[in-house]
Design an enzyme around this catalytic site. Structure first.
Site, PDB file in Angstrom:
ATOM      1  N   HIS A  58     -19.879  -6.941  -4.526  1.00 26.44           N
ATOM      2  CA  HIS A  58     -20.570  -8.301  -4.947  1.00 26.44           C
ATOM      3  C   HIS A  58     -19.480  -9.565  -4.315  1.00 26.44           C
ATOM      4  O   HIS A  58     -18.648  -9.793  -4.951  1.00 26.44           O
ATOM      5  CB  HIS A  58     -20.764  -8.465  -6.491  1.00 26.44           C
ATOM      6  CG  HIS A  58     -21.499  -9.752  -6.766  1.00 26.44           C
ATOM      7  ND1 HIS A  58     -22.198  -9.746  -7.746  1.00 26.44           N
ATOM      8  CD2 HIS A  58     -21.649 -10.654  -6.178  1.00 26.44           C
ATOM      9  CE1 HIS A  58     -22.734 -10.825  -8.152  1.00 26.44           C
ATOM     10  NE2 HIS A  58     -22.667 -11.674  -7.049  1.00 26.44           N
ATOM     11  N   ARG A  62     -21.077 -16.700   2.337  1.00 27.37           N
ATOM     12  CA  ARG A  62     -21.577 -18.176   2.876  1.00 27.37           C
ATOM     13  C   ARG A  62     -22.019 -18.186   4.517  1.00 27.37           C
ATOM     14  O   ARG A  62     -22.062 -19.474   4.755  1.00 27.37           O
ATOM     15  CB  ARG A  62     -20.784 -19.251   2.537  1.00 27.37           C
ATOM     16  CG  ARG A  62     -19.997 -19.372   1.265  1.00 27.37           C
ATOM     17  CD  ARG A  62     -20.976 -19.525   0.222  1.00 27.37           C
ATOM     18  NE  ARG A  62     -20.522 -19.576  -1.118  1.00 27.37           N
ATOM     19  CZ  ARG A  62     -21.061 -19.361  -2.350  1.00 27.37           C
ATOM     20  NH1 ARG A  62     -22.464 -18.910  -2.174  1.00 27.37           N
ATOM     21  NH2 ARG A  62     -20.731 -19.440  -3.441  1.00 27.37           N
ATOM     22  N   ASN A  92     -27.579 -14.759  -0.707  1.00 28.07           N
ATOM     23  CA  ASN A  92     -28.176 -16.235  -0.812  1.00 28.07           C
ATOM     24  C   ASN A  92     -27.426 -16.965   0.317  1.00 28.07           C
ATOM     25  O   ASN A  92     -26.472 -17.904  -0.383  1.00 28.07           O
ATOM     26  CB  ASN A  92     -27.941 -16.681  -2.523  1.00 28.07           C
ATOM     27  CG  ASN A  92     -26.573 -16.539  -2.901  1.00 28.07           C
ATOM     28  OD1 ASN A  92     -25.586 -15.547  -2.232  1.00 28.07           O
ATOM     29  ND2 ASN A  92     -26.057 -17.056  -3.812  1.00 28.07           N
ATOM     30  N   ASP A 150     -29.563 -12.282  -6.284  1.00 26.52           N
ATOM     31  CA  ASP A 150     -28.153 -12.945  -6.733  1.00 26.52           C
ATOM     32  C   ASP A 150     -28.024 -14.355  -6.710  1.00 26.52           C
ATOM     33  O   ASP A 150     -28.582 -15.124  -5.667  1.00 26.52           O
ATOM     34  CB  ASP A 150     -27.001 -12.151  -6.377  1.00 26.52           C
ATOM     35  CG  ASP A 150     -25.819 -12.647  -7.388  1.00 26.52           C
ATOM     36  OD1 ASP A 150     -25.808 -12.539  -8.135  1.00 26.52           O
ATOM     37  OD2 ASP A 150     -24.802 -13.100  -6.342  1.00 26.52           O
ATOM     38  N   HIS A 177     -29.160 -10.404 -11.260  1.00 31.22           N
ATOM     39  CA  HIS A 177     -28.260 -11.445 -11.696  1.00 31.22           C
ATOM     40  C   HIS A 177     -28.967 -11.781 -12.913  1.00 31.22           C
ATOM     41  O   HIS A 177     -30.146 -12.499 -12.715  1.00 31.22           O
ATOM     42  CB  HIS A 177     -28.032 -12.710 -10.837  1.00 31.22           C
ATOM     43  CG  HIS A 177     -27.902 -14.017 -11.155  1.00 31.22           C
ATOM     44  ND1 HIS A 177     -26.649 -14.682 -11.063  1.00 31.22           N
ATOM     45  CD2 HIS A 177     -28.320 -14.848 -12.174  1.00 31.22           C
ATOM     46  CE1 HIS A 177     -26.719 -15.655 -11.576  1.00 31.22           C
ATOM     47  NE2 HIS A 177     -27.554 -15.873 -12.573  1.00 31.22           N
ATOM     48  N   HIS A 230     -22.157  -8.620 -12.647  1.00 33.25           N
ATOM     49  CA  HIS A 230     -21.398  -9.627 -13.388  1.00 33.25           C
ATOM     50  C   HIS A 230     -21.677  -9.496 -14.911  1.00 33.25           C
ATOM     51  O   HIS A 230     -22.200 -10.642 -15.433  1.00 33.25           O
ATOM     52  CB  HIS A 230     -21.249 -11.031 -12.794  1.00 33.25           C
ATOM     53  CG  HIS A 230     -22.525 -11.565 -12.412  1.00 33.25           C
ATOM     54  ND1 HIS A 230     -23.605 -11.705 -12.911  1.00 33.25           N
ATOM     55  CD2 HIS A 230     -22.498 -12.041 -11.240  1.00 33.25           C
ATOM     56  CE1 HIS A 230     -24.469 -12.348 -12.176  1.00 33.25           C
ATOM     57  NE2 HIS A 230     -23.798 -12.456 -11.160  1.00 33.25           N
ATOM     58  N   ASP A 303     -17.588 -11.055  -7.214  1.00 32.11           N
ATOM     59  CA  ASP A 303     -18.393 -12.108  -7.015  1.00 32.11           C
ATOM     60  C   ASP A 303     -17.578 -13.288  -6.404  1.00 32.11           C
ATOM     61  O   ASP A 303     -17.688 -14.480  -6.795  1.00 32.11           O
ATOM     62  CB  ASP A 303     -18.854 -12.596  -8.856  1.00 32.11           C
ATOM     63  CG  ASP A 303     -20.070 -13.445  -8.569  1.00 32.11           C
ATOM     64  OD1 ASP A 303     -20.447 -13.843  -7.475  1.00 32.11           O
ATOM     65  OD2 ASP A 303     -20.405 -14.024  -9.393  1.00 32.11           O
TER      66      ASP A 303
HETATM   67 ZN   LIG Z   1     -24.904 -13.681  -9.814  1.00 27.70          ZN
END
Ligand SMILES: [Zn+2]
Lengths: 423, 312
Positions: A58, A62, A92, A150, A177, A230, A303
């Site tokens: 996880h 970017r 994402n 996520d 998530h 998470h 994360d």
């Molecule tokens: Zn998340």
């Protein structure tokens, strides 16, 4: 090309034993008490530990779209410095990874320039907007290892059920998530004592727990493999326990920060304590530690969420959620959980390497003859300092900034090649 | 009076950084300042040459005027900076704003901002002392000090007083600072309002009593404080209508009878007459609501004087 690692304490099949390891080209060729082969490089690992390369399922690299925060090169370099050899990139980005072109881009960049294996996680819904199922089949053929929205959460239960059923068709695990948008509202930190005290809006534990309860039921109906990202609350863990007892394929991960920090860290208004899900109560934190120890929590994931200084250096409620994690994960967990005897070192290593790769069915990891030589060599007696200038990630958003922590990653090897050497 | 070194250069983020003795010292200083406000010529040269900045990122004309008047009466120069949060979000950050203002030689910041913790940020960026004029729902220490001053002036020792605060506790920065200050000085505080407007853990965090019934909350109270009820909370699903709220929580002749006979009536303003308080109570002889405003100037003068030093 041969590399020989002498006298290290290696984590092999769940135990830590003193063994020499011989690497030929990309693979582990021999593991034995005393190897005396000729090698191009001999590493004297006396007093050090040799672990399977860490695997992070996880992370946020970017790239594409927000490369001022991080890119595939800086992200994987930071990962290598933290002892990671494999990372899974969450979708994402900008654009969102909901199409094969973006999957290809990330994989190609990582292969050309990366310091770690990068596995791609595709979106559950188009643009992670929670409205239409993404092209999971096409992305799977392009190599995605799981699907996740996520950072967001599919609010519509009917759509989520369909997404899960569709994911089963292509044998993709669904990573959630868990966040009910209405319950979370404009929340900034955990809805608890500290939120009451400092007047920041709270994100209740219920926002996570109700979605986990819902998605376990949906996954049972869809026969989907459900992985909860998470996880943070005692009640969430209770839900997972019940699902596992029923034999459902439900798994979960925990981050280092949720294992080590609680809501009180937010008293300082330091935006490096602002993350989603938020730092919870001490009771929740202790439940996470206990669940990691017992195996109820399957693995640790960072994360890793880089944000630029100018984004984090602002009013608490205007700063983005998230902290970086690659370079701090092992040292902080070692110092705060292993050194005081709360979690055995063996369990920590399992949760950071072999367990996560098994969970997402990544190529086999672990120190075993014939496996790729993905290794991390750590000196538990040295210390590392997380000073901004030493951090390889483009972003420096960590609550451990400027702290000196016991243990230091000395070398990282990926496919037998050094991706990191400590100075 | 001369400023004591212990206050020099200190921030007023909230009252938890100040001991009971220090709070009392501030009240004594405010008493002196109040006298100046009653003179015909309401100005002393104490802070001549010092520059005070009111940095208001959230609108509050009343509070800003009170700070500016306080600075003026002490002969400080006043710079006023007003911006909306949206403007700050679009372009310049709070950090840049402070750097700019700092270049103009500010000695003290008085800030109002919708974000909890923003006074700490202003101090971090400027290194100058900061008085918190209200940060989101977090704190409003000068309001709390003027409330406490008003009680002390009328009733004397705060210790053992029964103080009841009624209304939207969840969204009130006034309540949080008042609870800290009043508890420090030994009062017994009860907070009262509908469950949806009551934060969790109030008892644990503040050591106060939580009541949902107004009559229970008011029983034997020496001081009763009403809080403004905002219509927007209705659309947030926190209560059904002002009428229904009023039916159960309004301070009126009927409800105030549960409190002590001449209990002090307070309200931080602005009031919704007819919603949380009826005119018969707001304008009664027990009410100190208008005096609270005057005391606000005195308390802010006292803080500026103590923080920036000088002779009064
Ligand atoms: Zn998340």
């Amino acid at each position: 090309m041969k590399t020989l690692i002498k006298n290290g304490l290696a984590y092999i099949e769940g135990a830590i034993v003193k063994m020499d390891i011989l690497i030929e080209d990309t693979r582990i060729a021999l593991i034995d008490n005393d190897i005396t082969a000729d090698a191009d490089e001999v590493i004297d690992a006396a007093g050090m530990h040799v672990f399977p390369g860490f695997v992070d399922i996880h992370a946020h690299l970017r790239d594409p779209g927000q490369t001022y925060k991080e890119d595939i090169i800086s992200g994987t370099r930071a990962a290598a410095k933290g002892g990671f050899t494999s990372v899974c990139a969450m979708p994402n980005t900008e654009p969102v990874v909901d199409n094969i072109a973006t999957v290809d881009y990330i994989q190609r960049r990582a292969r050309e320039l990366g310091f770690a294996r990068v596995f791609v996680i595709g979106a559950i819904t188009k643009q992670s907007a929670g409205e239409e199922i993404s092209e999971m089949a096409t992305m799977k053929s392009g190599g995605v290892v799981a699907v996740s929205d996520d950072g967001k959460c599919v609010q519509n239960a009917k759509l989520m059920l369909n997404c899960m059923r569709y994911a089963v068709n292509y044998d993709l695990p669904v990573i959630i998530h868990a966040e009910d948008y209405h319950l979370a509202g404009k929340g900034q930190i955990h809805s608890g004592k500290i939120a009451t005290q400092i007047g920041l809006s709270g994100i209740p534990a219920l926002a996570e727990e109700t979605i986990i309860a819902r998605d376990i039921m949906l996954a049972e109906s869809a026969k989907a493999r459900l992985h909860i990202a998470h996880i943070t609350t005692a009640k969430s863990l209770e839900l997972v326990r019940r699902a596992k007892e029923q034999g459902l394929p439900v798994t979960c991960e925990v981050t280092p920060h949720h294992l080590l920090l609680n809501e009180e860290a937010c008293l300082s208004f330091d935006t490096n304590t602002k993350m989603k899900p938020p730092l919870r109560s001490e009771k929740d934190r202790l439940a996470c530690v206990e669940a990691l120890k017992s195996g109820l929590i399957d693995c640790i994931a960072t994360d890793h969420a880089p944000h630029a200084d100018f984004e984090k250096v602002r009013e608490f409620d205007h700063a983005p959620f998230g902290i970086i994690g690659f370079e701090t994960a092992f040292p902080v967990l070692y110092q705060s959980l292993v050194l005081p005897g709360i979690i055995p070192l063996e369990r920590l290593i399992e949760a950071m390497s072999t367990a996560p790769s098994k969970l997402l069915r990544l190529p086999e990891s672990g120190i075993r003859k014939g496996n790729p030589a993905d290794l991390t060599i750590v000196d538990l007696n040295q210390s590392s300092v997380f000073a901004a200038e030493n951090i390889l990630s483009k972003s420096k958003n960590t609550p451990w900034l400027d702290q000196t922590i016991k243990s230091k990653i000395i070398y990282t090897l990926l496919d037998g090649t050094f991706t990191f050497r400590a100075e | 009076m001369t400023a004591t070194p212990q206050f020099l250069g200190r921030n007023v983020f909230d009252l938890d950084d100040y001991s009971a003795d220090e709070i009392m010292y501030i009240l004594e200083a405010a008493k002196g300042m109040k006298e100046i406000n009653l003179r015909e010529y309401k100005k002393i040269p104490t802070l001549r040459g010092k520059t005070v900045c009111t940095l208001f990122v959230e609108n509050s004309t009343r509070t800003r005027m009170s700070f500016e008047l306080a600075a003026n009466r002490l002969s400080a120069d006043v710079v006023s900076f007003q911006a909306s949060v949206s403007a700050l979000q679009k372009g310049e950050s709070l950090q840049d704003t402070v750097y700019t203002l700092d270049a103009m030689g500010i000695d003290l910041y008085c800030i109002r901002h919708s974000s909890p913790g923003s006074p700490q940020l202003v101090h971090k960026y400027s290194g100058k002392p900061v008085i918190n004029g209200g940060d989101g729902r977090h704190a409003h220490p000068t309001q709390a000090l003027l409330d406490i001053f008003s009680i002390w002036e009328k009733l004397g020792d705060i210790r053992g007083l029964k103080i009841t605060i009624v209304g939207d506790i969840l969204n009130s920065r006034v309540v949080r600072s008042n609870l800290i200050g009043m508890k420090k000085l030994g009062a017994e505080v009860t907070v009262c309002g509908p469950r949806t407007l009551m934060p969790s853990y109030m008892e644990e965090v503040y050591g106060c009593r939580v009541e949902y019934s107004l009559s229970e909350a008011l029983r034997d109270a020496d001081v009763v404080m009403g809080l403004r009820m905002q219509l927007e909370r209705m659309t947030e699903g926190l209560f059904p209508s002002l009428e229904e709220y009023s039916k159960h929580y309004v301070l009126s002749k009927d409800t105030i009878k549960y409190a002590k006979k001449d209990a002090l009536i307070m309200h931080p303003g602005p009031m919704n007459r007819g919603v949380e308080i009826l005119p018969e109570i707001a304008d009664s002889s027990q009410s100190v609501i208008v005096e609270q405003v005057a005391n606000g100037v005195a308390v802010r003068m006292a803080l500026m004087f103590l923080i920036l030093g000088g002779k009064a």
